[in-house]
Design a protein around this motif. Structure first.
Motif, short mmCIF file in Angstrom:
data_model
loop_
_atom_site.label_atom_id
_atom_site.label_comp_id
_atom_site.label_asym_id
_atom_site.label_seq_id
_atom_site.Cartn_x
_atom_site.Cartn_y
_atom_site.Cartn_z
N THR A 76 38.59 36.28 43.35
CA THR A 76 38.45 37.73 43.22
C THR A 76 39.08 38.23 41.93
O THR A 76 38.49 39.04 41.21
CB THR A 76 39.09 38.44 44.43
N ASP A 97 37.24 40.00 38.49
CA ASP A 97 37.54 41.42 38.26
C ASP A 97 37.64 41.70 36.75
O ASP A 97 38.44 41.07 36.05
CB ASP A 97 38.84 41.80 38.96
N ARG A 141 43.34 46.75 49.94
CA ARG A 141 42.31 47.31 50.83
C ARG A 141 40.90 46.93 50.38
O ARG A 141 39.94 47.63 50.66
CB ARG A 141 42.44 48.82 50.94
N GLN A 142 40.78 45.79 49.70
CA GLN A 142 39.48 45.31 49.20
C GLN A 142 39.04 44.06 49.98
O GLN A 142 38.57 43.09 49.40
CB GLN A 142 39.57 45.01 47.70
N SER A 186 35.85 42.24 49.24
CA SER A 186 35.73 41.59 47.93
C SER A 186 36.36 40.21 47.89
O SER A 186 36.17 39.47 46.93
CB SER A 186 36.40 42.46 46.85
#
Length: 136
Positions: free
Chosen positions: A16, A20, A93-94, A97
């Motif tokens: 992740t 990003d 809170r991802q 993802s």
């Protein structure tokens, strides 16, 4: 042999962060379990990862604390703080993802982060403390 909670989470978090664009703008692909001796700064390294059992009557689970460390040798704490904020934004809170193979990621939150001066007075380190709740 499949990965346990800690290693599966580390792999998912690494993927992740590498994907990003904000994180990559600071560290490119320099995200390590253990950084090489002649590492280019800034970079990210995984610190402590601590899984704690969080079973219920119906499922096996774990609450995993994971420390993502960002190392900067820039003057001042700005770069380390910016990396910490980028890591927080990519993960806090991802849940959708972050892919954790073999487990269900129920919750992912940033508990806090701290930026400290390195012991050699050459740069700063940001420690971003995340907590994840996973089930089988």
């Amino acid at each position: 042999m499949s990965d346990g909670f800690a290693l599966a989470l580390q792999k998912g978090v690494r993927a992740t962060l590498a994907a990003d664009s904000d994180v990559a703008s600071y560290v490119s692909g320099r995200i390590y379990d253990e950084a090489p001796t002649s590492v280019t700064h800034p970079f990210i390294r995984f610190g402590n990862i601590t899984p704690n059992a969080d079973d219920t009557d119906g499922s096996i689970g774990a609450e995993v604390s994971i420390n993502v460390e960002a190392f900067s040798q820039a003057t001042g704490r700005v770069e380390a703080t910016q990396i910490a904020e980028a890591v927080r934004a990519a993960l806090h809170r991802q849940e959708s993802s972050v892919t954790v193979t073999g487990f269900n990621l129920i919750e992912m939150r940033c508990d806090n982060y701290v930026v400290t001066r390195n012991s050699d007075d050459r740069g700063h380190t940001a420690s971003v403390i995340m907590t994840a709740l996973l089930t089988v």
